[in-house]
Motif scaffolding. Structure first.
Motif, PDB file in Angstrom:
ATOM      1  N   PHE A   1       1.848  12.983   3.527  1.00  0.00           N
ATOM      2  CA  PHE A   1       1.977  14.173   2.690  1.00  0.00           C
ATOM      3  C   PHE A   1       0.665  14.931   2.569  1.00  0.00           C
ATOM      4  CE2 PHE A   1       5.833  12.074   0.971  1.00  0.00           C
ATOM      5  CZ  PHE A   1       6.702  13.094   1.319  1.00  0.00           C
TER       6      PHE A   1
ATOM      7  N   TYR B   1       2.232   6.818   2.782  1.00  0.00           N
ATOM      8  CA  TYR B   1       2.927   7.970   2.208  1.00  0.00           C
ATOM      9  C   TYR B   1       1.951   9.061   1.816  1.00  0.00           C
ATOM     10  CZ  TYR B   1       7.112   5.228   2.303  1.00  0.00           C
ATOM     11  OH  TYR B   1       8.179   4.506   2.745  1.00  0.00           O
ATOM     12  N   ALA B   2       0.853   8.628   1.160  1.00  0.00           N
ATOM     13  CA  ALA B   2      -0.154   9.612   0.762  1.00  0.00           C
ATOM     14  C   ALA B   2      -0.639  10.369   1.981  1.00  0.00           C
ATOM     15  CB  ALA B   2      -1.315   8.911   0.080  1.00  0.00           C
ATOM     16  N   GLU B   3      -0.770   9.656   3.075  1.00  0.00           N
ATOM     17  CA  GLU B   3      -1.324  10.314   4.249  1.00  0.00           C
ATOM     18  C   GLU B   3      -0.363  11.286   4.908  1.00  0.00           C
ATOM     19  OE1 GLU B   3      -3.410   9.345   8.377  1.00  0.00           O
ATOM     20  OE2 GLU B   3      -3.193   7.685   6.980  1.00  0.00           O
TER      21      GLU B   3
ATOM     22  N   LEU C   1      -2.126  13.946   1.248  1.00  0.00           N
ATOM     23  CA  LEU C   1      -2.877  13.734   0.002  1.00  0.00           C
ATOM     24  C   LEU C   1      -4.240  13.124   0.286  1.00  0.00           C
ATOM     25  CD1 LEU C   1      -0.004  12.423  -2.275  1.00  0.00           C
ATOM     26  CD2 LEU C   1      -0.918  14.720  -2.103  1.00  0.00           C
ATOM     27  N   ILE C   2      -4.339  12.351   1.362  1.00  0.00           N
ATOM     28  CA  ILE C   2      -5.647  11.843   1.766  1.00  0.00           C
ATOM     29  C   ILE C   2      -6.012  12.546   3.062  1.00  0.00           C
ATOM     30  CG2 ILE C   2      -7.038   9.788   2.107  1.00  0.00           C
ATOM     31  CD1 ILE C   2      -4.733   8.100   1.423  1.00  0.00           C
TER      32      ILE C   2
ATOM     33  N   THR D   1       0.827  -1.197   0.000  1.00  0.00           N
ATOM     34  CA  THR D   1       0.000   0.000   0.000  1.00  0.00           C
ATOM     35  C   THR D   1       0.866   1.253   0.000  1.00  0.00           C
ATOM     36  OG1 THR D   1      -1.554   1.302   1.253  1.00  0.00           O
ATOM     37  CG2 THR D   1      -0.184  -0.196   2.504  1.00  0.00           C
ATOM     38  N   LEU D   2       0.365   2.283  -0.657  1.00  0.00           N
ATOM     39  CA  LEU D   2       1.081   3.563  -0.667  1.00  0.00           C
ATOM     40  C   LEU D   2       0.392   4.567   0.238  1.00  0.00           C
ATOM     41  CD1 LEU D   2       1.955   3.921  -4.434  1.00  0.00           C
ATOM     42  CD2 LEU D   2       3.555   3.667  -2.555  1.00  0.00           C
ATOM     43  N   ARG D   3      -0.632   4.079   0.932  1.00  0.00           N
ATOM     44  CA  ARG D   3      -1.472   4.977   1.685  1.00  0.00           C
ATOM     45  C   ARG D   3      -0.718   5.718   2.787  1.00  0.00           C
ATOM     46  NH1 ARG D   3      -7.263   2.941   3.632  1.00  0.00           N
ATOM     47  NH2 ARG D   3      -8.216   4.967   4.014  1.00  0.00           N
TER      48      ARG D   3
ATOM     49  N   ARG E   1       2.603   4.692   9.279  1.00  0.00           N
ATOM     50  CA  ARG E   1       2.829   6.116   9.078  1.00  0.00           C
ATOM     51  C   ARG E   1       4.161   6.556   9.693  1.00  0.00           C
ATOM     52  NH1 ARG E   1      -2.149   9.397  11.060  1.00  0.00           N
ATOM     53  NH2 ARG E   1      -2.802   7.351  11.773  1.00  0.00           N
TER      54      ARG E   1
END
Lengths: 431, 286
Positions: free
Chosen positions: A59, A55-57, A61-62, A51-53, A397
């Motif tokens: 930054f 990282y997205a979180e 992004l989500i 999952t890339l979540r 995270r």
């Protein structure tokens, strides 16, 4: 010298290298694995799906929403209980009729039972023993009856003021619930309750979304470490020039100050620096605390920067400078136009050292910013550490944040490895 | 005459910011620290208590425990990182395939920001998820599966030491390697002519040549690890070395005891100075 190595020795040598490399790399391996695999269930003991979540979180992004609360069980439970309450309140307050049915079906039996209990209590306490207890109770529950008056009289003696109000409220409720005016009032109360719950829900979601402001921490770290290193570099360039080129009394003392700063690690000056700041009232505003932190970072890195730059300046031939002076340059101009351009690699190296010291620093940041909870100024070390101890901490995270804060430093280092390793051995960088 | 005065004035202008900062934020705090160690410091008041703070600390069992932990932590990490650094430096002094990439790998623990590696180590030793307990506990059955290595006062110190060696041996390696590369090869050739084997060459040529760099690195690492706060504290708060002892009395508490903390810091400083003096005389033979 040509050496013949037996295959066994060669094998042992490479085996040793592999062992050392793997010991070094194990923590980095887990950093990668966990940051790309960990999901949000804190009770899970193994991680499977890529999952890339994470990282997205970090930054931003989500954004956390009600549906995606990111597997945080505590938040999930808090939100769920609020949601069920909200649903129920909304359904009963949809219209006056629905509210009336709710009152009649749920509230009235409850209130009646409550009132009954109170009346029975009063009867028992005041020794009222009517022949037909049930009939007496039924009558006492209606306002204006003989039994009612009797109960109220006794209540004045037995009950406290608060309980009497409660009793009156119960009577009022049971006898007036059908009136238009009463219903409106109660409905308004319910609406208010709904608003409060909605606010609470938004607050939880907002808190969840801003609970780990990684980018903000990163920005703060860049600011503190960057500014501290910059000022340290400027002072070190001036001082380094004086030490390497000019004769003045006290030069030896100043050079030895580097050693002295080695002796006084952060631990020894932490107490007095903190005490001084408290006395001067610097820490009472976030701005003051931030500036003080930068000044402390300057002082932490200045002696080493001075020492390293001074040594480098000495290697620049004096004849170049002399030529410039003959051409009419002042000393300050030679520093700016000759010394600084010629020592660019050393200056960059020193800046990176000073920057890394600030980037890693924990003690002073936690003393000046953490104690007063200037959350908006938290640097990466204290921000990450605080997050790792919070109830909502999630490995994925944390690891993603670790990796992201390491990558720039590793890239800079591998680009400048030659200069930087030379710097390490040329005098050691202070830790 | 005129010129040298001018030069001196200019020099003073250049070093003025540095000197002011050093006096104000290093020298003054150190003196101020000794000063407040004789006071009972409240939020608004300061009361002179003489040696009371020192008496209290020196009769405090926790202090002595912490003191010995700090000494053993320093010794263990200095010796450990020197041994590991020496071995790696000796290996890296040879020519082999993949040496460039190995150079970068070896430096990783030292250059990566502390905060980035610390949580990975936490994860490895985590009692419920960590691969350490998973492997040695559940797979091999060598250790108990519910052991919490990080938050146990008895074990934390060991994990913290291992972490410190892991993180800092590259520094030792760099220093030793740069010295190794400057040992003239004639020395080895002469030893070979005298019939020395590899081990004899190591003990009779390499080690004596490395003596001073190892001693100097030992001194630096000793000073840094004696005062080490962040690496220890972020790894485990239960490790209980003196810097943490001080921190818990000032920052990590609602009723800070500045006087006591200042007295501990002063003791730390004096002990350090005595040790350095002794070390410089006996080991570095200055």
């Amino acid at each position: 010298m040509v050496k013949r190595k037996s295959p066994l020795r060669k094998f042992l040598f490479y085996f040793g290298l592999v062992i050392i490399a793997s010991i070094i790399l194990i923590p980095f391996y887990y950093m990668l694995i966990v940051s790309f695999h960990a999901d949000y269930d804190p009770y899970k003991t193994s991680f499977n799906n890529l999952t890339l979540r994470n990282y997205a979180e970090i930054f931003g992004l989500i954004q956390s929403t009600e549906e995606a609360f990111f597997g945080d069980e505590i938040t999930k439970r808090n939100l769920e209980s609020i949601n069920t309450k909200l649903e129920r309140l909304k359904s009963i307050s949809a219209s006056k009729e629905s509210y009336l049915t709710y009152v009649e079906e749920t509230l009235i039996p409850e209130k009646e039972k409550e009132l009954r209990n109170m009346i029975e209590l009063i009867m028992d306490f005041s020794g009222l023993t009517p022949e037909n207890r049930e009939e007496y109770l039924q009558n006492a529950m209606k306002i204006g009856t003989k039994e009612y008056n009797e109960i109220m009289e006794n209540a004045q003696i037995i009950l406290s003021e608060g309980d009497i109000t409660l009793l009156n409220d119960l009577y009022y409720f049971l006898n007036n619930y059908k009136s238009e005016e009463f219903l409106d009032k109660e409905l308004a109360k319910v609406k208010e309750q709904i608003n409060e719950l909605e606010e609470q829900k938004q607050k939880i979601i907002a808190e969840k979304a801003t609970e780990f402001p990684f980018l903000k921490y990163m920005k703060n770290s860049l600011m503190f470490a960057g500014l501290g290193a910059l000022f340290s570099l400027i002072f070190a360039m001036l001082g380094g020039y004086a030490i390497s080129r000019l004769r003045f009394r006290g030069k030896g003392m100043l050079q030895r100050s580097v050693l002295v700063v080695y002796l006084f690690g952060g631990t020894v000056i932490m107490v007095p620096l903190y005490q001084m700041a408290v006395k001067l009232g610097i820490l009472s505003t976030p701005f003051g605390a931030g500036v003080y932190l930068i000044i402390v970072y300057i002082i932490q890195t200045l002696p080493v920067s001075l020492y390293m730059l001074g040594n480098y300046f000495r290697t620049i031939p004096y004849s170049i400078e002399e030529a410039a002076i003959i051409d009419g340059c002042t000393r300050m101009q030679t520093i700016l136009k000759i010394i600084i351009p010629l020592s660019a690699p050393a200056i960059v190296t020193v800046y990176i050292y000073a920057f890394m010291i600030g980037w890693n620093e924990y003690l002073f940041a936690s003393a000046f910013l953490g104690l007063k909870s200037y959350k908006d100024l938290f640097t990466l070390p204290i921000g990450l550490n605080a997050f790792s101890q919070s109830a909502h901490s999630v490995w994925g995270r944390l690891m993603a944040a670790s990796l992201v804060s390491a990558v720039p430093i590793i890239i800079i280092f591998s680009l400048m490895e030659k200069y930087l390793t030379a710097g390490f051995t040329a005098g050691g960088v202070k830790e | 005459m005129e010129l040298s005065v001018k030069e001196e004035r200019f020099a003073w202008k250049l070093v003025a910011p540095t000197i002011i900062l050093l006096l104000l934020l290093i020298l003054y705090p150190v003196i101020y620290n000794i000063y407040i160690s004789f006071f009972d410091v409240g939020i608004t008041s300061m009361k002179f208590v003489g040696l009371e703070n020192y008496k209290r600390i020196l009769s405090d069992k926790d202090f002595w425990r912490s003191f010995f932990i700090t000494i053993s932590f320093t010794l263990l990490t200095v010796v450990g990182s020197i041994l590991l650094g020496l071995i790696v430096a000796l290996m890296m002094n040879k020519d082999f395939k993949g040496r460039r990439i190995m150079r970068t790998i070896i430096l990783l623990p030292y250059i990566t920001p502390l905060i980035s590696v610390v949580f990975s180590w936490h994860y490895i030793f985590d009692p419920s998820l960590g691969p350490f307990v998973e492997f040695f506990g559940r797979k091999l059955g060598l250790i108990s599966t519910d052991i919490d290595l990080l938050n146990n006062i008895n074990n934390a110190f060991i994990v913290v030491s291992v972490f410190n060696i892991w993180r800092n041996f590259p520094f030792v390696y760099l220093m030793i390697l740069s010295k190794l590369q400057s040992i003239p090869s004639e020395l080895y050739e002469a030893a070979e002519i005298d019939g020395a084997n590899a081990w004899r060459k190591f003990t009779n040529v390499t080690l004596p040549e490395l003596y001073f760099v190892i001693a100097a690195v030992g001194l630096l690492r000793g000073i840094w690890n004696f005062y080490k706060f962040d690496e220890v504290y972020l790894m485990s708060k239960s490790a209980g070395t003196l810097p943490i002892f001080i921190y818990e009395r000032v920052i990590g508490t609602t009723s800070p005891e500045f006087g006591v903390a200042a007295a501990i810091a002063t003791i730390l400083m004096v002990v350090m100075m005595v040790l350095i003096g002794f070390y410089v005389k006996k080991v570095l033979k200055w």
